[in-house]
Design a protein around this motif. Structure first.
Motif, short mmCIF file in Angstrom:
data_model
loop_
_atom_site.label_atom_id
_atom_site.label_comp_id
_atom_site.label_asym_id
_atom_site.label_seq_id
_atom_site.Cartn_x
_atom_site.Cartn_y
_atom_site.Cartn_z
N PHE A 1 -0.29 9.05 -5.47
CA PHE A 1 -0.65 10.27 -4.74
C PHE A 1 -0.83 11.49 -5.63
N ASP A 2 0.12 11.81 -6.46
CA ASP A 2 0.04 13.00 -7.29
C ASP A 2 -0.98 12.89 -8.42
N LEU A 3 -1.49 11.70 -8.67
CA LEU A 3 -2.43 11.47 -9.75
C LEU A 3 -3.89 11.44 -9.29
N ILE A 4 -4.13 11.56 -8.00
CA ILE A 4 -5.48 11.51 -7.46
C ILE A 4 -6.18 12.83 -7.72
N SER A 5 -7.37 12.76 -8.35
CA SER A 5 -8.12 13.96 -8.73
C SER A 5 -9.00 14.44 -7.57
N ASN A 6 -9.43 15.69 -7.67
CA ASN A 6 -10.36 16.24 -6.68
C ASN A 6 -11.69 15.50 -6.72
N ALA A 7 -12.11 15.09 -7.91
CA ALA A 7 -13.37 14.34 -8.03
C ALA A 7 -13.27 13.02 -7.26
N LEU A 8 -12.14 12.35 -7.37
CA LEU A 8 -11.95 11.09 -6.63
C LEU A 8 -11.97 11.34 -5.13
N ILE A 9 -11.35 12.40 -4.69
CA ILE A 9 -11.36 12.73 -3.25
C ILE A 9 -12.79 12.93 -2.77
N GLN A 10 -13.62 13.61 -3.56
CA GLN A 10 -15.02 13.83 -3.17
C GLN A 10 -15.79 12.51 -3.12
N GLU A 11 -15.54 11.62 -4.09
CA GLU A 11 -16.18 10.30 -4.08
C GLU A 11 -15.77 9.51 -2.84
N GLU A 12 -14.51 9.59 -2.49
CA GLU A 12 -13.99 8.87 -1.33
C GLU A 12 -14.61 9.40 -0.04
N GLU A 13 -14.84 10.70 0.04
CA GLU A 13 -15.48 11.28 1.23
C GLU A 13 -16.89 10.74 1.41
N VAL A 14 -17.63 10.61 0.31
CA VAL A 14 -18.98 10.04 0.36
C VAL A 14 -18.91 8.59 0.84
N GLU B 1 0.83 -1.21 0.00
CA GLU B 1 0.00 0.00 0.00
C GLU B 1 0.86 1.26 0.00
N VAL B 2 1.90 1.29 0.80
CA VAL B 2 2.77 2.46 0.84
C VAL B 2 3.42 2.67 -0.52
N GLY B 3 3.89 1.60 -1.13
CA GLY B 3 4.54 1.71 -2.43
C GLY B 3 3.61 2.21 -3.51
N ILE B 4 2.40 1.67 -3.56
CA ILE B 4 1.47 2.09 -4.63
C ILE B 4 0.96 3.50 -4.38
N PHE C 1 -12.71 1.60 -1.20
CA PHE C 1 -12.06 2.87 -0.85
C PHE C 1 -10.58 2.83 -1.21
N HIS C 2 -9.89 1.80 -0.75
CA HIS C 2 -8.45 1.71 -1.01
C HIS C 2 -8.16 1.48 -2.49
N SER C 3 -8.91 0.60 -3.13
CA SER C 3 -8.69 0.31 -4.55
C SER C 3 -8.82 1.56 -5.40
N SER C 4 -9.80 2.40 -5.07
CA SER C 4 -9.99 3.64 -5.82
C SER C 4 -8.78 4.56 -5.72
N LEU C 5 -8.15 4.56 -4.56
CA LEU C 5 -6.96 5.39 -4.38
C LEU C 5 -5.74 4.81 -5.11
#
Length: 156
Positions: free
Chosen positions: A105-118, A97-100, A139-143
């Motif tokens: 990290f730098d490729l995660i979009s704001n839209a994905l962050i909002q989906e993860e919050e829900v 998990e740490v490696g992936i 949750f983790h797979s999406s990240l």
């Protein structure tokens, strides 16, 4: 709940062996199939209404995952998990998990962050531990997906 009651709840959109493995994995997680329980392949295939070949493939997959053991002529049994085994598994998962996440990290979009919050809000309200576990995996797979590392995702 019985194995037969569980079967319609599991998505069957993949190959037969994947579907069977998903049903058996869920049955083990829910305690429908108990630790050290012998899994008689002909009886299990009949109960599930599947052929023995994909059932055996599914059991082999569960063996790789450490959920099932093959013991000579006794056939397959549901594995037990020692504390040491659990610690090692969690260590391996943490390292992956740490490696992936370093890649993702730098490729995660704001839209994905909002989906993860829900999803996190839904997880906080979920009382069924197996449903919570499924949401946690999602949750983790999406990240991890932005990293585009399919072999690492398969291992996780």
């Amino acid at each position: 709940m019985t194995l037969e009651e569980l079967m319609p709840r599991i998505s069957g959109d993949k190959a037969a062996s994947y579907y069977i493995a998903n049903v058996l994995r869920e049955a083990i997680y829910r305690g429908i199939l108990q630790e050290n329980e012998q899994l008689l392949q002909n009886q299990l295939a009949a109960r599930m209404g599947v052929s023995p070949i994909p059932l055996r493939e599914a059991l082999k997959q569960l063996e790789i995952e450490g959920l099932v053991e093959f013991r000579g002529r006794r056939g397959a049994i549901v594995s037990g998990l020692s504390l040491e085994d659990a610690r090692e598994i969690y260590d391996m998962i943490t390292w992956l998990e740490v490696g992936i996440m370093k890649v993702s990290f730098d490729l995660i979009s704001n839209a994905l962050i909002q989906e993860e919050e829900v999803l996190l809000d839904r997880m906080e309200k979920e009382e069924d531990p197996v449903k919570w576990r499924d949401m946690n995996v999602l949750f983790h797979s999406s990240l991890y997906e932005p990293a585009d590392r399919p072999m690492t995702l398969d291992m996780l």
